[in-house]
Design an enzyme around this catalytic site. Structure first.
Site, mmCIF file in Angstrom:
data_model
loop_
_atom_site.group_PDB
_atom_site.id
_atom_site.type_symbol
_atom_site.label_atom_id
_atom_site.label_comp_id
_atom_site.label_asym_id
_atom_site.label_seq_id
_atom_site.Cartn_x
_atom_site.Cartn_y
_atom_site.Cartn_z
ATOM 1 N N HIS A 97 0.835 -1.201 0.000
ATOM 2 C CA HIS A 97 0.000 0.000 0.000
ATOM 3 C C HIS A 97 0.880 1.266 0.000
ATOM 4 C CE1 HIS A 97 -3.644 2.378 1.258
ATOM 5 N NE2 HIS A 97 -2.688 3.177 1.694
ATOM 6 N N GLU A 98 1.784 1.344 0.962
ATOM 7 C CA GLU A 98 2.621 2.548 1.063
ATOM 8 C C GLU A 98 3.538 2.672 -0.156
ATOM 9 O OE1 GLU A 98 1.769 4.720 3.050
ATOM 10 O OE2 GLU A 98 0.505 3.449 4.297
ATOM 11 N N PHE A 109 -15.423 14.305 13.034
ATOM 12 C CA PHE A 109 -15.535 15.422 13.985
ATOM 13 C C PHE A 109 -14.176 15.909 14.474
ATOM 14 C CE2 PHE A 109 -19.659 13.154 14.657
ATOM 15 C CZ PHE A 109 -20.453 14.121 14.063
HETATM 16 ZN ZN ZN Z 1 -2.816 5.250 1.954
#
Ligand code: ZN
Length: 699
Positions: A473-474, A607
């Site tokens: 992913h990275e 939030f």
């Molecule tokens: Zn990512």
């Protein structure tokens, strides 16, 4: 001179200390302020007379700030924290001062008008300029003085409220603990969790606590809570813990319910000040989805495809539990995670531990680099020792084209260091590709940081499968940053890519962890040297979609609630935010929420973080990344020439063009059509539901 003052291309990581950081920032800030003052007086509405000097005025400061934040995230201690805290207010004030400069805003608009009258900008420059004008307007530059003062007050108050929201969640999480004393109360818990829980008990003053005999302190920290809910056979304790988890920050000193209404109300006011009907419209004006309707359509399509399967999963889980000794008519929320884990073990019959023996870290890295070579025609070589690093474990690599042309370089800090390194994994795009006015080109540099398991003693460094996926992913983020061909820094690499499209390259790379040739190629058993057996690979693939419909529906429930709160709230029939959540739970979730559930009070993404009216982005990016991977499946994953050709096209479009064009356009260049949700559904083991009267090309 301080190594933080005008950082050279390769930072002197080995000489950076908290002591020599602070003095550099005083000088850098003064220089940046002077340069911006001068530019405000002398700016000429041209690229060379405004945009480039503006970049150059800010960048020495921002580069140093980026590296200071990096040092804090990988070498965190009191001293680094104090320096960062002392510099931050000046950095914030400086960027507000630039963002709200009427002189600079006037220059940007004059440049836009000049370009409209007689085109003088390249398309990428035009996109950067448009975004800069939009950004200044959203920073409140065009507001009359009274409204601007109100705007700044709201921004300041919102920053305070988001921090308070997150701190309340942290405090409530820390405030709760359940101590188990009798061994039968801790039945089912894995040894690693028992050890952590006994350590927590010792830290809390139970000097004699041991992993084997307790007492064990169970907390709401997700790394403890989740395995506890998966494995504890103590149903009463699961119920107690679950109830505590879903009512965090819902009462007492850390109550977030008043903050929720204040944040929603201030964001509505902020949007109206800037001329948007709702905060969702403001948020989406910076994203590829563009309209609330497009987000609603995506959520509805994915929900239609998941509802029946979600109900089936719930029925099957109940049947499985009853066949294995569960005696009640229905599963309670605190039963679901426990029985789902038993069902997964029963159906797929392998353990995470057993699997990790096949993933030796050096072999995984080799496999990842060779995949990048196959797909994108690049060569990655180790260059350790050529430049200083911040920790002895950090590696350094160079990336070149097949013909040897240097393209980029990256640092990789692989192992977990809980004392000093932030959790999670990330890619920092420190140096971005940039053609300077003198014609020289700065090559991209990435800082890749993971938190994978540390090898113990002389044991071989093995990775859990989840850690392999995180690395892919990275590395996907890093590839998009490093293989850019854009030479304007505001749009090169991952810069200038819209929030809801920025996870496409990273999620795309994760798909290769489920490709037989890739995964077998990077596996080698730590003891026997064998590659991953086909039978085990098949189980991994099958287990990937275990209860996928339920997981999808849960994400859609959050995304729909987020969109309702920022696009349609308040309404007469919705007395409070809780009511909105409850209606969406009925609409999306296969099993009901507890009446006492107050999970909105710990929903920090929307939030206390950057996902307000943006939670859908996870699914939006996943539609694109799945559909992109499907192009390889259609070409034939066993057809080497086709895989390489498709890989080159991916490199030339999605990886090369970055933020220089609308992500939807870039996707179309790669795929030859607009994205479709079919691949995501197929990859999740789902199929499209009844067709809706919606444009087929959403998103
Ligand atoms: Zn990512």
């Amino acid at each position: 001179m301080s190594p933080f003052y005008h950082i050279p291309y390769y930072p002197a990581f080995d000489r950076m200390t908290p002591e020599n950081a602070a003095p550099a920032f005083a000088r850098l800030l003064a220089e940046a302020r002077d340069a911006v003052d001068a530019l405000e007086r002398s700016a000429v509405p041209s690229w060379a007379g405004l945009m480039r000097p503006l970049h150059d005025a800010c960048h020495p400061l921002y580069d140093s700030w980026g590296i200071l934040c990096h040092m804090l995230s990988v070498m965190n201690d009191e001293a680094w924290r104090r320096v960062q805290e002392s510099v931050q207010p000046d950095i914030v004030a400086f960027s507000l001062r630039v963002g709200q400069s009427r002189a600079l805003y006037g220059g940007l608009k004059a440049l836009r008008d000049a370009d409209r009258a007689a085109p003088c900008l390249a398309p990428v420059q035009r996109r950067i300029l448009t975004k800069a004008i939009h950004g200044a307007e959203q920073a409140g530059v065009g507001l009359p003085p009274a409204e601007q003062a109100r705007f700044n007050a709201i921004e300041t108050e919102l920053a305070r409220l988001s921090t308070a929201f997150r701190n309340n969640v942290l405090d409530a999480t820390k405030a709760y603990a359940l101590t188990l004393r009798a061994p039968e109360e801790a039945e089912g818990l894995p040894p690693a969790l028992l050890a952590v829980a006994a350590q927590a008990a010792r830290d809390a003053g139970e000097a004699g606590a041991t992993a084997g005999n307790g007492p064990w302190k169970i907390t709401l920290d997700i790394a403890v809570y989740l395995p506890f809910m998966m494995h504890s056979r103590n149903r009463a304790a699961r119920e107690q813990l679950y109830r505590a988890y879903v009512t965090r920050s819902a009462s007492g000193a850390s109550d977030n319910s008043p903050l929720i209404e204040q944040i929603l109300s201030l964001r509505r006011e902020l949007a109206r000040l800037l001329g948007y009907p709702t905060f969702a419209d403001l948020s989406l004006s910076n994203k590829t989805a563009k309209t609330v309707e497009a987000v609603d359509t995506l959520i509805a399509q994915l929900a239609d495809a998941s509802r029946d399967a979600g109900r089936r999963e719930a029925d099957e889980l109940l049947a499985f539990a009853r066949a294995n000794g569960f005696a009640e008519p229905r599963l309670q929320p605190w039963d679901i995670t426990y029985w789902a884990e038993r069902q997964r073990e029963h159906q797929y019959d392998y353990s995470d531990e057993e699997l990790s023996r096949y993933f030796l870290f050096p072999r995984v890295l080799e496999g990842l680099f060779s995949l990048a070579g196959r797909l994108f025609g690049i060569a990655i070589t180790a260059a350790d020792g050529e430049t200083p690093v911040w920790h002895p474990d950090v590696r350094f690599f160079r990336v070149a084209d097949r013909n040897g042309t240097p393209l980029a370089c990256f640092f990789f800090d692989p192992y977990s260091r809980p004392e000093t390194k932030s959790g999670g994994a990330w890619m920092n795009d420190f140096r971005t590709r940039d053609r300077r006015p003198d014609g020289t080109v700065q090559l991209p540099m990435a800082l890749l940081v993971c938190n994978q398991s540390v090898p113990v003693g002389n044991a071989p460094p093995v990775m859990r499968f989840q850690e392999v996926q995180t690395l892919f992913h990275e590395f996907g983020h890093a590839l998009q940053h490093m293989l850019t061909t854009v030479e304007e820094p505001e749009a090169s690499g991952i810069n200038g890519i819209e929030w809801d499209a920025v996870e496409v390259a990273s999620q795309f790379m994760e798909n290769w962890c489920y490709d037989r040739a890739t995964l077998k190629g990077l596996s080698r058993h730590a003891e026997t040297g064998a590659e991953l057996p086909d039978a085990l690979f098949d189980k991994i693939v099958a287990a990937k979609n275990h209860r996928a419909a339920g997981a999808m529906l849960r994400q859609l429930f959050f995304a729909a609630t987020d969109m309702d709160l920022y696009a349609r709230y308040p309404r007469q029939e919705w007395p409070d935010a809780e009511r909105v959540k409850r209606l969406n739970a009925e609409k999306y979730l296969p099993s009901p929420l507890l009446p006492e559930d107050r999970a909105l009070c710990s929903f920090s993404h929307i939030f206390g973080g950057g996902y307000a009216a943006g939670y859908y982005s996870y699914k939006w990016s996943e539609v694109l990344s799945s559909d992109a991977f499907a192009a390889f499946e259609e070409a034939g994953l066993d057809d080497e020439a086709a895989v390489r050709a498709t890989g080159r096209r991916f490199r030339d479009t999605l990886l090369a063009l970055g933020g220089s064009a609308d992500p939807a356009e870039v996707f179309r260049l790669f795929r030859g059509r607009a994205p479709s949700i079919d691949a995501l559904l197929r990859h999740s083991g789902l199929s499209a539901g009844p067709r809706r009267n919606a444009p087929p090309n959403q998103p």
